[in-house]
Design a protein around this motif. Structure first.
Motif, PDB file in Angstrom:
ATOM      1  N   PHE A  15     -13.760 -18.908 -39.592  1.00  0.00           N
ATOM      2  CA  PHE A  15     -13.909 -19.675 -40.839  1.00  0.00           C
ATOM      3  C   PHE A  15     -12.552 -20.158 -41.319  1.00  0.00           C
ATOM      4  O   PHE A  15     -11.549 -19.457 -41.185  1.00  0.00           O
ATOM      5  N   TYR A  16     -12.528 -21.367 -41.874  1.00  0.00           N
ATOM      6  CA  TYR A  16     -11.406 -21.801 -42.714  1.00  0.00           C
ATOM      7  C   TYR A  16     -11.954 -21.817 -44.131  1.00  0.00           C
ATOM      8  O   TYR A  16     -12.670 -22.747 -44.497  1.00  0.00           O
ATOM      9  N   GLY A  17     -11.683 -20.789 -44.904  1.00  0.00           N
ATOM     10  CA  GLY A  17     -12.334 -20.680 -46.212  1.00  0.00           C
ATOM     11  C   GLY A  17     -13.832 -20.656 -45.992  1.00  0.00           C
ATOM     12  O   GLY A  17     -14.317 -19.902 -45.142  1.00  0.00           O
ATOM     13  N   PRO A  18     -14.574 -21.491 -46.728  1.00  0.00           N
ATOM     14  CA  PRO A  18     -16.026 -21.480 -46.572  1.00  0.00           C
ATOM     15  C   PRO A  18     -16.506 -22.260 -45.340  1.00  0.00           C
ATOM     16  O   PRO A  18     -17.657 -22.154 -44.940  1.00  0.00           O
ATOM     17  N   PHE A  19     -15.581 -23.020 -44.716  1.00  0.00           N
ATOM     18  CA  PHE A  19     -15.981 -23.881 -43.595  1.00  0.00           C
ATOM     19  C   PHE A  19     -15.965 -23.114 -42.276  1.00  0.00           C
ATOM     20  O   PHE A  19     -14.965 -22.499 -41.913  1.00  0.00           O
ATOM     21  N   GLN A  20     -17.098 -23.136 -41.585  1.00  0.00           N
ATOM     22  CA  GLN A  20     -17.169 -22.416 -40.312  1.00  0.00           C
ATOM     23  C   GLN A  20     -16.785 -23.334 -39.154  1.00  0.00           C
ATOM     24  O   GLN A  20     -17.510 -24.269 -38.820  1.00  0.00           O
ATOM     25  N   GLY A  35     -15.896 -32.627 -26.239  1.00  0.00           N
ATOM     26  CA  GLY A  35     -16.718 -32.703 -27.445  1.00  0.00           C
ATOM     27  C   GLY A  35     -16.039 -33.566 -28.480  1.00  0.00           C
ATOM     28  O   GLY A  35     -14.842 -33.849 -28.377  1.00  0.00           O
ATOM     29  N   PRO A  36     -16.798 -33.981 -29.508  1.00  0.00           N
ATOM     30  CA  PRO A  36     -16.245 -34.887 -30.510  1.00  0.00           C
ATOM     31  C   PRO A  36     -15.075 -34.277 -31.273  1.00  0.00           C
ATOM     32  O   PRO A  36     -14.925 -33.054 -31.315  1.00  0.00           O
ATOM     33  N   SER A  37     -14.296 -35.127 -31.878  1.00  0.00           N
ATOM     34  CA  SER A  37     -13.198 -34.692 -32.726  1.00  0.00           C
ATOM     35  C   SER A  37     -13.755 -33.829 -33.859  1.00  0.00           C
ATOM     36  O   SER A  37     -14.794 -34.144 -34.435  1.00  0.00           O
ATOM     37  N   GLY A  38     -13.078 -32.711 -34.131  1.00  0.00           N
ATOM     38  CA  GLY A  38     -13.517 -31.829 -35.213  1.00  0.00           C
ATOM     39  C   GLY A  38     -14.570 -30.815 -34.783  1.00  0.00           C
ATOM     40  O   GLY A  38     -15.081 -30.060 -35.608  1.00  0.00           O
ATOM     41  N   SER A  39     -14.894 -30.746 -33.491  1.00  0.00           N
ATOM     42  CA  SER A  39     -15.967 -29.842 -33.049  1.00  0.00           C
ATOM     43  C   SER A  39     -15.474 -28.412 -32.807  1.00  0.00           C
ATOM     44  O   SER A  39     -16.280 -27.534 -32.514  1.00  0.00           O
ATOM     45  N   GLY A  40     -14.145 -28.194 -32.895  1.00  0.00           N
ATOM     46  CA  GLY A  40     -13.641 -26.814 -32.803  1.00  0.00           C
ATOM     47  C   GLY A  40     -12.900 -26.490 -31.514  1.00  0.00           C
ATOM     48  O   GLY A  40     -12.505 -25.338 -31.291  1.00  0.00           O
ATOM     49  N   LYS A  41     -12.651 -27.482 -30.678  1.00  0.00           N
ATOM     50  CA  LYS A  41     -12.009 -27.241 -29.378  1.00  0.00           C
ATOM     51  C   LYS A  41     -10.610 -26.651 -29.542  1.00  0.00           C
ATOM     52  O   LYS A  41     -10.256 -25.657 -28.922  1.00  0.00           O
ATOM     53  N   SER A  42      -9.830 -27.298 -30.391  1.00  0.00           N
ATOM     54  CA  SER A  42      -8.459 -26.848 -30.606  1.00  0.00           C
ATOM     55  C   SER A  42      -8.442 -25.469 -31.271  1.00  0.00           C
ATOM     56  O   SER A  42      -7.635 -24.604 -30.916  1.00  0.00           O
ATOM     57  N   THR A  43      -9.340 -25.257 -32.210  1.00  0.00           N
ATOM     58  CA  THR A  43      -9.428 -23.953 -32.873  1.00  0.00           C
ATOM     59  C   THR A  43      -9.705 -22.851 -31.856  1.00  0.00           C
ATOM     60  O   THR A  43      -9.085 -21.781 -31.900  1.00  0.00           O
ATOM     61  N   LEU A  44     -10.597 -23.125 -30.919  1.00  0.00           N
ATOM     62  CA  LEU A  44     -10.919 -22.116 -29.908  1.00  0.00           C
ATOM     63  C   LEU A  44      -9.690 -21.797 -29.053  1.00  0.00           C
ATOM     64  O   LEU A  44      -9.370 -20.626 -28.825  1.00  0.00           O
TER      65      LEU A  44
HETATM   66  P1  ADP Z   1     -11.209 -30.430 -32.353  1.00  0.00           P
HETATM   67  O1  ADP Z   1     -10.090 -29.785 -31.610  1.00  0.00           O
HETATM   68  O2  ADP Z   1     -12.509 -30.321 -31.622  1.00  0.00           O
HETATM   69  O3  ADP Z   1     -10.922 -31.825 -32.780  1.00  0.00           O
HETATM   70  P2  ADP Z   1     -10.459 -28.597 -34.447  1.00  0.00           P
HETATM   71  O4  ADP Z   1     -10.604 -27.256 -33.832  1.00  0.00           O
HETATM   72  O5  ADP Z   1      -9.111 -29.173 -34.559  1.00  0.00           O
HETATM   73  O6  ADP Z   1     -11.441 -29.616 -33.690  1.00  0.00           O
HETATM   74  O7  ADP Z   1     -11.098 -28.590 -35.882  1.00  0.00           O
HETATM   75  C1  ADP Z   1     -12.411 -28.059 -36.129  1.00  0.00           C
HETATM   76  C2  ADP Z   1     -12.738 -28.181 -37.584  1.00  0.00           C
HETATM   77  O8  ADP Z   1     -11.955 -27.260 -38.323  1.00  0.00           O
HETATM   78  C3  ADP Z   1     -12.450 -29.556 -38.171  1.00  0.00           C
HETATM   79  O9  ADP Z   1     -13.452 -29.881 -39.082  1.00  0.00           O
HETATM   80  C4  ADP Z   1     -11.133 -29.377 -38.848  1.00  0.00           C
HETATM   81  O10 ADP Z   1     -11.029 -30.244 -39.948  1.00  0.00           O
HETATM   82  C5  ADP Z   1     -11.183 -27.936 -39.305  1.00  0.00           C
HETATM   83  N1  ADP Z   1      -9.847 -27.328 -39.369  1.00  0.00           N
HETATM   84  C6  ADP Z   1      -8.986 -27.204 -38.348  1.00  0.00           C
HETATM   85  N2  ADP Z   1      -7.869 -26.571 -38.738  1.00  0.00           N
HETATM   86  C7  ADP Z   1      -8.029 -26.274 -40.039  1.00  0.00           C
HETATM   87  C8  ADP Z   1      -7.247 -25.614 -41.012  1.00  0.00           C
HETATM   88  N3  ADP Z   1      -6.049 -25.100 -40.724  1.00  0.00           N
HETATM   89  N4  ADP Z   1      -7.742 -25.502 -42.248  1.00  0.00           N
HETATM   90  C9  ADP Z   1      -8.943 -25.980 -42.555  1.00  0.00           C
HETATM   91  N5  ADP Z   1      -9.770 -26.604 -41.705  1.00  0.00           N
HETATM   92  C10 ADP Z   1      -9.313 -26.754 -40.441  1.00  0.00           C
END
Ligand code: ADP
Ligand code: ADP
Length: 237
Positions: free
Chosen positions: A12-17, A36-45
């Motif tokens: 989670f980033y705050g309330p956003f999963q 996957g589309p931009s914002g789908s969580g790839k970089s986060t993973l």
């Molecule tokens: P991708 O790599 O698939 O484009 P990200 O993993 O970068 O996606 O982001 C996934 C979601 O998490 C997006 O909606 C992005 O806005 C959100 N997000 C990423 N980093 C942060 C952060 N540090 N704080 C809040 N939201 C974030």
């Protein structure tokens, strides 16, 4: 080469999963492309695998070693233990993050001296070998400003592989490059794959995913929707 096991990971980033119950097996010595589309969580993973982010629940293992926690969802790892484990994981970013005031050789050798504690001569020999491997044996004395984007990214790859990681993570490694420079970087990555490096690659290069990946994982809105051999996703070559 090591495997990476991702089980029921939530973030989670705050309330956003950003990650929803993600499961993925990254087999040793194989290439997994994350698309996957931009914002789908790839970089986060990727960032959770490399401890740049903490995940909230589930577990990630490098072989048997738990990443990020002493126990699932429990105590955080001690910084020293974390640093040791992080050495096993190389990462390459969209931006090359090279030191502008250092030569290519110094950029690669610096980490070996500082993180690995190598003597300068040994670090430089190992750095030279890594630069040779990415085809930059003749550019060791160039500063980044005197290298093309593709060459700079190859220096960044050399810097990562010089540390002899067990896994390499790539986060859109060619997205910042002019189109004519993409091929030389993909070519180095393909060579690494051939040598049996475990790789996780976030990319928009569908040609690379189709021809080089052993497994293509598709993410959408924080979920890992499917993971399959490229032939099942793109059709038979
Ligand atoms: P991708 O790599 O698939 O484009 P990200 O993993 O970068 O996606 O982001 C996934 C979601 O998490 C997006 O909606 C992005 O806005 C959100 N997000 C990423 N980093 C942060 C952060 N540090 N704080 C809040 N939201 C974030
Ligand atoms: P695309 O439509 O993406 O160009 P192609 O079907 O033409 O895909 O296949 C070429 C793909 O193979 C490139 O996109 C790239 O991902 C990969 N590729 C091309 N040249 C090389 C190379 N020298 N080394 C590794 N991979 C390469």
């Amino acid at each position: 080469a090591a495997s990476v096991e991702i089980r029921n990971v939530n973030k989670f980033y705050g309330p956003f999963q950003a990650l929803r119950n993600v499961n993925l097996h990254v087999p040793p010595g194989k290439v997994t492309c994350l698309i996957g589309p931009s914002g789908s969580g790839k970089s986060t993973l990727l960032r959770c695998i490399n401890f740049l982010e903490e995940y909230d629940s589930g577990e990630i293992r490098l072989d048997e070693q738990l990443i990020g926690y002493e126990t699932p969802g429990g105590r955080r790892m001690r910084p020293r233990r974390l640093r040791e484990l992080r050495r096993d994981i190389g990462m390459v970013f969209q931006q090359f993050n090279l030191w502008p005031h250092m030569t290519a050789l110094q950029n690669v050798a610096e980490g070996l001296e500082r993180v690995r504690g190598m003597a300068r001569a040994e670090a430089q020999a190992q750095a030279r070998a890594a630069l040779d491997k990415v085809g930059l044996g003749d550019k060791t004395q160039n500063h980044p400003g005197r290298l093309s984007g593709g060459q700079q990214q190859r220096v960044a790859i050399a810097r990562a592989i010089a540390m002899q990681p067990r896994v390499m993570l790539f986060d859109e490694p060619t997205s910042a490059l002019d189109p004519e420079l993409v091929g030389e970087v993909l070519s180095v990555m393909k060579q690494l794959a051939t040598e049996g490096m475990t790789m996780v690659v976030v990319t928009h290069e569908m040609g690379f995913a189709a021809h080089v990946a052993d497994q293509v994982a598709f993410m959408e809105r924080g979920e890992l929707v499917s993971a399959a051999p490229p032939s099942q996703i793109f059709g038979a070559p």
